[in-house]
Design an enzyme around this catalytic site. Structure first.
Site, PDB file in Angstrom:
ATOM      1  N   LEU A 275       0.828  -1.207   0.000  1.00 45.17           N
ATOM      2  CA  LEU A 275       0.000   0.000   0.000  1.00 45.17           C
ATOM      3  C   LEU A 275       0.862   1.256   0.000  1.00 45.17           C
ATOM      4  O   LEU A 275       0.445   2.301  -0.495  1.00 45.17           O
ATOM      5  CB  LEU A 275      -0.913   0.021   1.219  1.00 45.17           C
ATOM      6  CG  LEU A 275      -2.069  -0.979   1.244  1.00 45.17           C
ATOM      7  CD1 LEU A 275      -2.855  -0.824   2.533  1.00 45.17           C
ATOM      8  CD2 LEU A 275      -2.982  -0.792   0.047  1.00 45.17           C
TER       9      LEU A 275
ATOM     10  N   GLU B 139       1.887   5.939   6.967  1.00 46.03           N
ATOM     11  CA  GLU B 139       3.241   6.098   6.424  1.00 46.03           C
ATOM     12  C   GLU B 139       3.893   7.396   6.886  1.00 46.03           C
ATOM     13  O   GLU B 139       5.100   7.445   7.127  1.00 46.03           O
ATOM     14  CB  GLU B 139       3.214   6.030   4.896  1.00 46.03           C
ATOM     15  CG  GLU B 139       2.687   4.725   4.324  1.00 46.03           C
ATOM     16  CD  GLU B 139       3.506   3.508   4.739  1.00 46.03           C
ATOM     17  OE1 GLU B 139       4.648   3.682   5.223  1.00 46.03           O
ATOM     18  OE2 GLU B 139       2.992   2.392   4.596  1.00 46.03           O
TER      19      GLU B 139
END
Length: 728
Positions: free
Chosen positions: A243, A284
């Site tokens: 992802l 992230e």
């Protein structure tokens, strides 16, 4: 989860002794690399090369097929490649390994303090859309939806935070971070914060190829000023599709940032379930801000740590949308904090950071990422002017006067010295002071000096051209004695201070449109000044000025945003017997450190902690040494100082404050050799990065640098940069 303990480290050279500046002189070492050419720099024949513009987890039996993408390109379960990138860099880049160790030690120290950024930090974002098919060329609406998610998640205003299980609710926290699409590009031009690149590649891996146009991706913007986000058509790894992934702080600037799969970005357009709520970027960017996975990345064991105290020990990642409680590692009754953004659950099942994670992210912003972001309450402190300036990461400009009294210039563009290692750009003029330079923004410079008529003169770099021209100057009047001092407290704001023939202090300012009180007029600020003033700005519209009086005591005045204190023409007496002009630095909001040389030649220090002067208003800390000329001081991060002085043997000496102690000791110095004929000039272009310049007995310029781990070209060696310099 229990925080891992690590031994502290300090900057310095292993085995270096403390010196009290012996008087033995040694010749300056001139270590060269293969680029270096021997060019004399006679005053009239100085090089005038054209200026180069700077310009198997608990609760499942998943196999590798679980990580394969569905037909729409979205993986079925979350997997990020950050740890794979981390391990690759550890194995391939020894500088990264050292940097990570230093950052962890720094994080421990900073986490124990209140932090320099007390308000909300706003981080400029550039989104590089790398697309193969038209559908992957994300709309502005989809990009804006991602920014909206980040701002809710990092400010704890996301509605689903109310779903946090009751035992964990007291731990949820506002990270005090906001994000916005950049509105100014690296060259100062307006932008919408989005770049687009069509690529022939249908997928990228976590090898960072997407971060370079040469390998089919898009080049980053300067990582010290922007958070670079790349969106990818597809992301793969050795065990399946990803992802996204991020680079922890401390890695190469050229690859710094975050990569997100296009179908896991934002909440509209191509965003696909179960990753259609924008939480992949939240996860992230957590890594980008130095957060680890919540289970500590030890597989399914219970011995790993995320280095955060208030997250429960956890046996591995969770997937999907688990039911509370989910137990592992004997962590009952509440079990795993699977709803944390740093787990692997679906977007709909993650909705909180903890107080401990926020502390760690704020320590990152105060430490390795202290150059990025704009505080809603304060701006980065600005040091006083100097002949050397760093206007961005790995960008330097150096100015000097030669035997013909003209101004000369050289620059480091991140790869090479311009116009050459030993060449200079001639900028005309008949100068009687050292040049004083400030950068109020990236690729913006203002240069001030005095002329043979004792008036102040000015030239500026607007990002493309020198004004009023390469060799011309704007005359600003006055009768100046010695060097001006200049500071910029914000974009397109300048304050200039000079001492005149009556020894009083005078002031002029640029408000973004006009010079006040006029182009050639000055505001008289009283005093009887011995030597040159020192000025520093610790925040927007805040100035502190230090001068030495006729009784050799230190005097101080300040601008609080509305008024001069203690008055326009009054000064606060700070005692001392000062034999040098003061040097001052602000390492954070409302924090000041001032250094002077005393009558015994030793270095003396005082500091403002935000409430009081230490060790007292009129007292000083004695730091030893036998100093010739003025000290030089620089702060490369919160509560970090580096001080350089010249000893009686004309060698360069160094000491540093690591946030807790002076190195190599309070009164000791690291000897860096050389035979110096000027005071040192030092600048820092980023955390734990220093560049030091001095002139040698041949009047050439010499340079050494600290790369975060070592001195270059060596502890006692120097890079020779040519020239015949009479004022620097």
């Amino acid at each position: 989860m229990s925080r891992k303990k690590s031994s502290s480290t300090k900057k310095g050279h292993d085995g270096e002794e403390s010196y009290d500046m012996p008087g033995t002189a040694e010749s300056m070492e001139t270590e060269y690399d293969d680029r270096e050419l021997e060019h004399a720099m006679p005053g009239a024949d100085m090089s005038t090369e054209t200026y180069q513009s700077h310009d198997h987890m608990p609760g499942s039996s998943m196999n590798d097929d679980t990580f394969r993408a569905t037909d729409n390109g979205t993986p079925q379960t979350r997997r990020c490649g950050t740890m794979d990138v981390h391990r690759r860099l550890l194995a391939s880049d020894p500088h990264y390994a050292r940097a990570r160790s230093e950052i962890e030690n720094l994080t421990l120290r900073l986490a124990a303090t209140d932090g320099a950024r007390t308000g909300v930090t706003r981080i400029p974002v550039v989104v590089h859309v790398v697309w193969n098919t038209a559908a992957q060329n994300l709309s502005e609406a989809q990009i804006n939806s991602q920014i909206d998610v980040l701002n809710r998640d990092y400010r704890r205003t996301n509605p689903d935070v109310s779903s946090t299980p009751t035992p964990f609710q007291p731990l949820t926290a506002d990270a005090r971070i906001q994000f916005f699409l950049a509105n100014v590009d690296p060259n100062g031009a307006p932008t919408n914060g989005i770049t687009r690149r069509q690529t022939t590649l249908t997928s990228f891996s976590d090898n960072d190829a997407i971060k370079s146009a040469a390998s089919g991706g898009a080049d980053p913007w300067p990582a010290d000023r922007y958070l670079n986000l790349w969106t990818a058509p597809r992301l793969t790894s050795a065990i399946g599709d990803l992802l996204g992934y991020a680079q922890f702080p401390g890695g190469p600037a050229a690859t710094d940032g975050v990569v997100i799969l296009h179908s896991a970005f934002g909440t509209t357009g191509t965003a696909a379930t179960p990753f259609n709520l924008g939480r992949t970027a939240t996860h992230e960017i957590g890594h980008y801000l130095n957060l680890n996975h919540i289970w500590g990345d030890d597989g399914t064991g219970c011995s790993g740590s995320d280095n955060v105290d208030d997250t429960p020990n956890q046996g591995g990642p969770n997937f999907g949308a688990p039911a509370f409680p989910h137990l592992s590692c004997s962590n009952g009754p509440n079990g795993d904090m699977f709803m944390n953004y740093m787990d692997y659950v679906d977007d709909r099942a993650m909705f909180m950071f903890t107080t401990g994670q926020v502390t760690r992210m704020q320590a990152c912003l105060d430490g390795p990422r202290n150059s990025i972001g704009v505080s809603a309450a304060v701006a980065a402190p600005r040091k006083s002017s100097s002949p050397v300036v760093a206007w961005a990461a790995n960008r330097l400009d150096v100015f000097a006067i030669s035997t013909d009294l003209a101004l000369y210039h050289k620059w480091w563009d991140g790869s090479n010295w311009g116009p050459s290692l030993t060449g200079y750009e001639r900028m005309g003029g008949a100068c009687t002071s050292s040049p004083q330079v400030v950068a109020w923004a990236a690729n913006r410079l203002d240069v001030f000096l005095t002329g043979t008529d004792a008036a102040l003169y000015h030239k500026w770099w607007d990002g493309a051209n020198w004004g009023p021209s390469l060799t011309d100057y704007e005359r600003m009047g006055g009768v100046c004695v010695g060097e001006p001092r200049v500071v910029s407290w914000g974009p397109n704001r300048l304050d200039v201070f000079v001492v005149s023939s009556d020894r009083a202090l005078y002031h002029k300012w640029w408000d973004g449109a006009n010079w006040g009180p006029s182009l050639t007029g000055y505001e008289r600020m009283g005093g009887v000044c011995r030597g040159q003033p020192e000025v520093v700005s610790w925040g927007p519209n805040r100035l502190d000025i230090f001068v030495v009086g006729p009784d050799l005591a230190l005097y101080h005045k300040w601008w609080d945003g509305s008024n001069w204190g203690p008055s326009l023409t009054g000064y606060e007496r700070m005692g001392g017997v000062c034999m040098s002009s003061p040097r001052a630095v602000a390492w954070g909001p409302n924090r000041l450190d001032v250094f002077v040389v005393g009558p015994d030649g030793a270095l003396y220090h005082k500091w403002w902690d935000g409430a009081n002067w230490g060790p007292s208003l009129t007292g000083y800390e004695r730091m030893g040494g036998a100093c010739i000329g003025e000290p030089e001081v620089v702060a490369w991060g919160p509560n970090r100082l580096d001080v350089f002085v010249i000893g009686p043997d004309r060698a360069l000496y160094h000491k540093w404050w690591d946030g807790a102690n002076w190195g190599p000791s309070l009164t000791g110095y690291e000897r860096m050799d050389g035979v110096c004929t000027s005071s040192p000039r030092v600048t820092s272009w980023g955390p734990n990065r220093l560049d030091v310049f001095v002139t040698g007995t041949d009047l050439a310029l010499y340079h050494k640098w600290w790369d975060g781990a070592n001195w270059g070209p060596s502890l006692t060696g120097y890079e020779r940069m040519g020239g015949v310099i009479t004022s620097f």
